[in-house]
Design a protein around this motif. Structure first.
Motif, PDB file in Angstrom:
ATOM      1  N   GLY A  82       2.848   3.856  -1.072  1.00 61.36           N
ATOM      2  CA  GLY A  82       2.140   2.885  -0.119  1.00 61.36           C
ATOM      3  C   GLY A  82       2.639   1.504  -0.315  1.00 61.36           C
ATOM      4  O   GLY A  82       3.136   0.732   0.543  1.00 61.36           O
ATOM      5  N   THR A  83       2.786   0.911  -1.494  1.00 60.50           N
ATOM      6  CA  THR A  83       2.895  -0.404  -1.893  1.00 60.50           C
ATOM      7  C   THR A  83       4.474  -0.476  -1.790  1.00 60.50           C
ATOM      8  O   THR A  83       5.391   0.157  -2.021  1.00 60.50           O
ATOM      9  N   HIS A 109       8.330   0.871   5.875  1.00 57.58           N
ATOM     10  CA  HIS A 109       8.020  -0.257   6.713  1.00 57.58           C
ATOM     11  C   HIS A 109       8.141  -1.613   6.100  1.00 57.58           C
ATOM     12  O   HIS A 109       8.193  -2.835   6.633  1.00 57.58           O
ATOM     13  N   GLY A 110       8.059  -1.773   4.780  1.00 60.50           N
ATOM     14  CA  GLY A 110       8.281  -2.938   3.924  1.00 60.50           C
ATOM     15  C   GLY A 110       7.085  -4.268   4.306  1.00 60.50           C
ATOM     16  O   GLY A 110       7.192  -5.104   3.916  1.00 60.50           O
ATOM     17  N   LYS A 111       5.730  -3.363   4.426  1.00 60.03           N
ATOM     18  CA  LYS A 111       4.739  -3.952   4.385  1.00 60.03           C
ATOM     19  C   LYS A 111       3.547  -3.326   4.695  1.00 60.03           C
ATOM     20  O   LYS A 111       3.614  -1.816   4.594  1.00 60.03           O
ATOM     21  N   THR A 112       2.272  -3.585   4.360  1.00 60.36           N
ATOM     22  CA  THR A 112       1.032  -2.783   4.043  1.00 60.36           C
ATOM     23  C   THR A 112       0.741  -2.134   5.351  1.00 60.36           C
ATOM     24  O   THR A 112       1.035  -2.363   6.565  1.00 60.36           O
ATOM     25  N   LEU A 113       0.543  -0.458   5.086  1.00 63.58           N
ATOM     26  CA  LEU A 113       0.351   0.169   6.501  1.00 63.58           C
ATOM     27  C   LEU A 113      -0.854   0.016   7.081  1.00 63.58           C
ATOM     28  O   LEU A 113      -1.898  -0.472   6.462  1.00 63.58           O
ATOM     29  N   THR A 114      -0.897   0.079   8.388  1.00 61.81           N
ATOM     30  CA  THR A 114      -1.822   0.008   9.334  1.00 61.81           C
ATOM     31  C   THR A 114      -2.896   1.258   9.038  1.00 61.81           C
ATOM     32  O   THR A 114      -2.448   2.310   8.599  1.00 61.81           O
ATOM     33  N   GLU A 115      -4.030   1.265   9.574  1.00 59.47           N
ATOM     34  CA  GLU A 115      -4.942   2.274   9.584  1.00 59.47           C
ATOM     35  C   GLU A 115      -4.289   3.551  10.365  1.00 59.47           C
ATOM     36  O   GLU A 115      -4.253   4.646   9.712  1.00 59.47           O
ATOM     37  N   ALA A 116      -3.666   3.209  11.582  1.00 57.01           N
ATOM     38  CA  ALA A 116      -3.098   4.438  12.208  1.00 57.01           C
ATOM     39  C   ALA A 116      -1.807   4.856  11.373  1.00 57.01           C
ATOM     40  O   ALA A 116      -1.826   6.278  11.324  1.00 57.01           O
ATOM     41  N   GLN A 117      -0.995   4.187  10.858  1.00 56.28           N
ATOM     42  CA  GLN A 117      -0.070   4.691  10.134  1.00 56.28           C
ATOM     43  C   GLN A 117      -0.366   5.438   9.065  1.00 56.28           C
ATOM     44  O   GLN A 117       0.001   6.628   8.709  1.00 56.28           O
ATOM     45  N   ILE A 118      -1.293   5.056   8.026  1.00 56.42           N
ATOM     46  CA  ILE A 118      -1.756   5.825   6.783  1.00 56.42           C
ATOM     47  C   ILE A 118      -2.635   7.132   7.156  1.00 56.42           C
ATOM     48  O   ILE A 118      -2.500   8.110   6.594  1.00 56.42           O
TER      49      ILE A 118
END
Length: 226
Positions: free
Chosen positions: A6-7, A33-42
């Motif tokens: 994830g990181t 995504h190159g950034k922190t995943l959102t709740e929906a994505q994870i």
């Protein structure tokens, strides 16, 4: 075994961690995504994972509820406040972190930020780029008093890095009885009143939430940096 990383900065400067996964026969996927995943994505991603190398994505009860196969979460860093630990325990998901991993990097970055504030480096940079040349005198770190709130791994390492600057180091930490090097343990109010620079190195907990508020800020010198 399927692992999602994830990181977004994982193995950016050294591919050895990825080679270790490959040598162990572990199938992995990097954060696209190159950034922190959102709740929906994870939430969607976690459904068929066996392992997760976690950054700061929200691993709450809802997200973990969709983790049908997940066996382990390995947090890159120290803090675990983005993970519902009770829910992970209930689902028999092992949670690990890397407490020593960021110590040197964060301590060095803190030194850099302190010098930047004292010498007004970023302020000058922005003004020059805006077409202004305004001379603003800076301050030396030498002989300043630096107050460290939280004297764990990072706080102790920061204290050691400050020694060559001949800065006075005081710290507040109710769970640490003695300082290291030339550092001195003091009460929080004394630290805030006495320090030229105050730096925080604390985990986020109910106890530390709001530890710096209006009342505490009012104790600090008008010239101090936080």
């Amino acid at each position: 075994m399927k692992v999602f990383i994830g990181t977004s900065s994982f193995a950016s400067f050294n591919n050895e961690p990825l080679r270790m996964l490959e040598d162990s026969g572990i199938q992995y996927e990097l954060n696209p995504h190159g950034k922190t995943l959102t709740e929906a994505q994870i939430f969607k991603k976690i459904e068929d994972l066996d392992g997760l190398v976690a950054g700061l994505e929200p691993l709450n009860k809802k997200v973990l509820g969709n983790a049908r196969k997940l066996k382990v979460i390995s947090r890159v860093g120290v803090g675990l406040d983005t993970i519902d630990l009770k829910e992970a325990e209930r689902r028999k998901i092992r949670v690990e972190n890397t407490p020593d991993g960021p110590t040197e990097a964060v301590a060095e970055l803190t030194i850099g930020l302190i010098i930047d504030l004292l010498r007004k480096i970023s302020v000058h940079d922005r003004k020059v780029k805006g077409g202004l040349w305004v001379k603003m005198p800076g301050n030396l770190l030498n002989k300043k008093t630096v107050g460290i709130i939280g004297f764990g791994r990072i706080g102790k390492r920061l204290s050691a890095l400050l020694e060559p600057f001949q800065a006075s180091v005081i710290f507040y930490d109710p769970y640490v009885t003695e300082g290291t090097g030339n550092s001195i343990k003091v009460e929080l109010d004394y630290l805030l009143k006495s320090s030229d620079v105050v730096t925080l190195h604390l985990p986020y907990t109910e106890e530390t939430n709001g530890i710096i508020n209006n009342e505490k800020l009012a104790l600090m010198k008008k010239t101090a940096f936080l």
